[in-house]
Design a protein around this motif. Structure first.
Motif, PDB file in Angstrom:
ATOM      1  N   ARG A 384       7.613   0.630  24.640  1.00  0.00           N
ATOM      2  CA  ARG A 384       7.428  -0.644  25.351  1.00  0.00           C
ATOM      3  C   ARG A 384       7.597  -0.457  26.857  1.00  0.00           C
ATOM      4  N   ALA A 385       8.583   0.363  27.237  1.00  0.00           N
ATOM      5  CA  ALA A 385       8.803   0.613  28.677  1.00  0.00           C
ATOM      6  C   ALA A 385       7.579   1.318  29.271  1.00  0.00           C
ATOM      7  N   ILE A 386       7.030   2.292  28.538  1.00  0.00           N
ATOM      8  CA  ILE A 386       5.859   3.026  29.043  1.00  0.00           C
ATOM      9  C   ILE A 386       4.643   2.089  29.101  1.00  0.00           C
ATOM     10  N   GLN A 387       4.500   1.255  28.076  1.00  0.00           N
ATOM     11  CA  GLN A 387       3.350   0.332  28.057  1.00  0.00           C
ATOM     12  C   GLN A 387       3.377  -0.635  29.243  1.00  0.00           C
ATOM     13  N   ARG A 388       4.571  -1.210  29.502  1.00  0.00           N
ATOM     14  CA  ARG A 388       4.674  -2.185  30.616  1.00  0.00           C
ATOM     15  C   ARG A 388       4.375  -1.506  31.933  1.00  0.00           C
ATOM     16  N   PHE A 389       4.999  -0.358  32.117  1.00  0.00           N
ATOM     17  CA  PHE A 389       4.819   0.406  33.343  1.00  0.00           C
ATOM     18  C   PHE A 389       3.351   0.829  33.487  1.00  0.00           C
ATOM     19  N   GLY A 390       2.826   1.421  32.421  1.00  0.00           N
ATOM     20  CA  GLY A 390       1.472   1.990  32.488  1.00  0.00           C
ATOM     21  C   GLY A 390       0.423   0.926  32.738  1.00  0.00           C
ATOM     22  N   HIS A 391       0.565  -0.206  32.070  1.00  0.00           N
ATOM     23  CA  HIS A 391      -0.463  -1.244  32.203  1.00  0.00           C
ATOM     24  C   HIS A 391      -0.465  -1.811  33.605  1.00  0.00           C
ATOM     25  N   GLU A 392       0.720  -2.023  34.142  1.00  0.00           N
ATOM     26  CA  GLU A 392       0.792  -2.563  35.503  1.00  0.00           C
ATOM     27  C   GLU A 392       0.340  -1.500  36.516  1.00  0.00           C
ATOM     28  N   ALA A 393       0.749  -0.257  36.267  1.00  0.00           N
ATOM     29  CA  ALA A 393       0.425   0.822  37.221  1.00  0.00           C
ATOM     30  C   ALA A 393      -1.081   0.996  37.364  1.00  0.00           C
ATOM     31  N   VAL A 394      -1.808   0.998  36.238  1.00  0.00           N
ATOM     32  CA  VAL A 394      -3.247   1.293  36.334  1.00  0.00           C
ATOM     33  C   VAL A 394      -4.089   0.021  36.443  1.00  0.00           C
ATOM     34  N   GLY A 395      -3.465  -1.139  36.175  1.00  0.00           N
ATOM     35  CA  GLY A 395      -4.254  -2.371  36.111  1.00  0.00           C
ATOM     36  C   GLY A 395      -4.314  -3.145  37.411  1.00  0.00           C
ATOM     37  N   ASP A 396      -3.457  -2.782  38.343  1.00  0.00           N
ATOM     38  CA  ASP A 396      -3.400  -3.549  39.580  1.00  0.00           C
ATOM     39  C   ASP A 396      -3.696  -2.601  40.749  1.00  0.00           C
ATOM     40  N   ASP A 397      -4.786  -2.885  41.458  1.00  0.00           N
ATOM     41  CA  ASP A 397      -5.223  -2.020  42.579  1.00  0.00           C
ATOM     42  C   ASP A 397      -4.120  -1.719  43.571  1.00  0.00           C
ATOM     43  N   ASP A 398      -3.222  -2.733  43.757  1.00  0.00           N
ATOM     44  CA  ASP A 398      -2.194  -2.582  44.796  1.00  0.00           C
ATOM     45  C   ASP A 398      -0.851  -2.157  44.211  1.00  0.00           C
TER      46      ASP A 398
END
Ligand code: GLC
Length: 420
Positions: A384-398
């Motif tokens: 869950r920690a990796i999913q939250r981090f990963g999705h935000e990291a690659v999903g938001d340009d900034d």
């Protein structure tokens, strides 16, 4: 496949005070094995395998409960039942990443006396290792999995290209083909970046093929790989919608002819070759995933096993079922008809299996050297920690990758501390 209530039971309910109790006993006494699984790729192949089991055990019913296909959603359903020691479950499918959690919680019956060391040797060692906890084996491997690259062979041939060896090369090929084809509906890359377990697998492949580690988010190689996915894949080589794709949605894009490259597990080959469901049948090639310059490709180790519920009232029958469904004959059937990569090693020398899917011959190395996800009884929290981090990291340009990585590292450390 579900049974109707025995007639006597229906009568008991309607006629007798306390009929419910009588009904429940009757229901429990009628021999059945209850199995929780996902919707099979080929229900007909499963039915055939179940029928051959039933032919060996006359009078025994097999009742299937079909849960969600998403590993994350099925995990939630199953853990609820297992936590309650729900007697309506005898056998269940287990994703390779749940096995330690289930064994540590005491939900899976240790199978040491039933599943002999000689028998265990017939399977890929990584699968048996993932099933072993506290010195005991907690399930039987059903299939193995590894991430692979599907590509439009017709388009690559037309433009004089070989399958890409590096991720940046794949992005360059996408740009070149898209410019030449001038088809706005044609995407470059299709994969699974929705926020669920599939995201962990996809990101692991980028990160490890850059020398990083997914459970070490602050490693500069991890961050560089995620920056590449954010800047070059999401909304560029892949449509923005990739952030909501699971296996099915990403495969749909590719099989309808609207993507050049596609990351998926071995089963997708079979689906893509069927002209009744795929408009790219005969036009697809299969290769190892690309890597970053100077590194080896990395395929995430996936796969499924059958576990016997520790609270099953019919452990012997449940074991007989698990054993049958993981036998050489049934794994051959699932390999050929469902495109599932067998967990049994001998099937990789089987001509019928090898003919059925190029992944089983040419890409065997990808299957054998696949990279496991972290192994822990608290894997769901880590994931869950990796999913939250990963999705935000690659999903938001900034996205501020360093700050997100720091937060994720803290969450992972907290999950790990709970174990001590
Ligand atoms: C496949 C893999 C499994 C993985 C899942 C992610 O089913 O076999 O291990 O967790 O995909 O979506």
């Amino acid at each position: 496949m579900t049974r109707s209530l025995p007639l006597a039971c229906v009568l008991a309910v309607s006629l007798l005070a306390g009929g419910m109790v009588a009904c429940q006993r009757l229901w429990e006494d009628s021999p059945a094995i209850r199995v929780v699984l996902w919707r099979p790729e080929s229900p007909a192949a499963w039915q055939e395998a179940i029928d051959s089991f039933k032919a060996q055990h006359p009078g025994l019913e097999v009742v299937l409960e079909i849960g969600p296909n998403s590993s994350t959603a099925l995990h939630d359903l199953l853990t609820q039942k297992l936590r309650n020691r729900d007697p309506s479950v005898d056998v269940f499918v287990m994703d390779v990443i749940w096995q330690t959690e289930f064994a540590a919680a005491g939900w899976t019956l240790p199978l040491d006396e039933r599943f002999s060391p000689e028998e265990r040797e017939q399977f890929f060692p990584a699968m048996i290792e993932a099933l072993t906890w506290g010195g005991h084996v907690h399930g039987v491997p059903l299939n193995t999995d590894a991430g692979l690259l599907y590509y439009r062979k017709d388009l690559l041939d037309k433009h004089g290209l070989e399958p890409p060896r590096t991720w940046p090369e794949m992005v360059r090929q996408v740009e070149r083909i898209e410019v030449a084809q001038a088809d706005p509906a044609l995407a470059g890359y299709s994969a699974q970046l929705s926020q669920y377990e599939g995201l962990v697998c996809n990101l692991l492949e980028f990160v490890v093929s850059n020398g990083g580690r997914l459970d070490d988010p602050q490693d500069p190689r991890t961050i560089a790989a995620l920056r590449f996915v954010r800047d070059e894949i999401v909304g560029k080589a892949a449509p923005e919608g990739v952030l909501t794709y699971d296996e099915q949605a990403s495969l749909d894009l590719f099989r309808s002819g609207r993507a050049i490259f596609h990351r998926n597990w071995p089963y997708a080959w079979k689906v893509l070759q069927d002209p009744s469901t795929s408009s790219v049948a005969g036009k697809v090639g299969l290769a190892r995933l690309p890597a970053f310059e100077g590194h080896e490709p990395a395929s995430c180790l996936g796969g499924w096993s059958l576990g016997v519920h520790a609270a099953s009232r019919r452990p012997d029958m449940a074991w007989a079922f698990a054993r049958h469904m993981t036998s050489e004959t049934v794994q051959r059937l699932f390999a050929v008809r469902e495109g599932k990569a067998p967990a049994r090693r001998s099937l990789y020398d089987d001509p019928e299996v090898l003919r059925s899917n190029p992944a089983f011959s040419g890409l065997r190395q990808a299957l054998e050297s696949a990279v496991p996800r972290p192994r822990s009884p608290l894997y769901p929290q880590i994931s869950r920690a990796i999913q939250r981090f990963g999705h935000e990291a690659v999903g938001d340009d900034d996205s501020d990758l360093e700050a997100l990585a720091q937060k994720a590292a803290r969450r992972i450390a907290r999950a790990e501390e709970r174990l001590r």
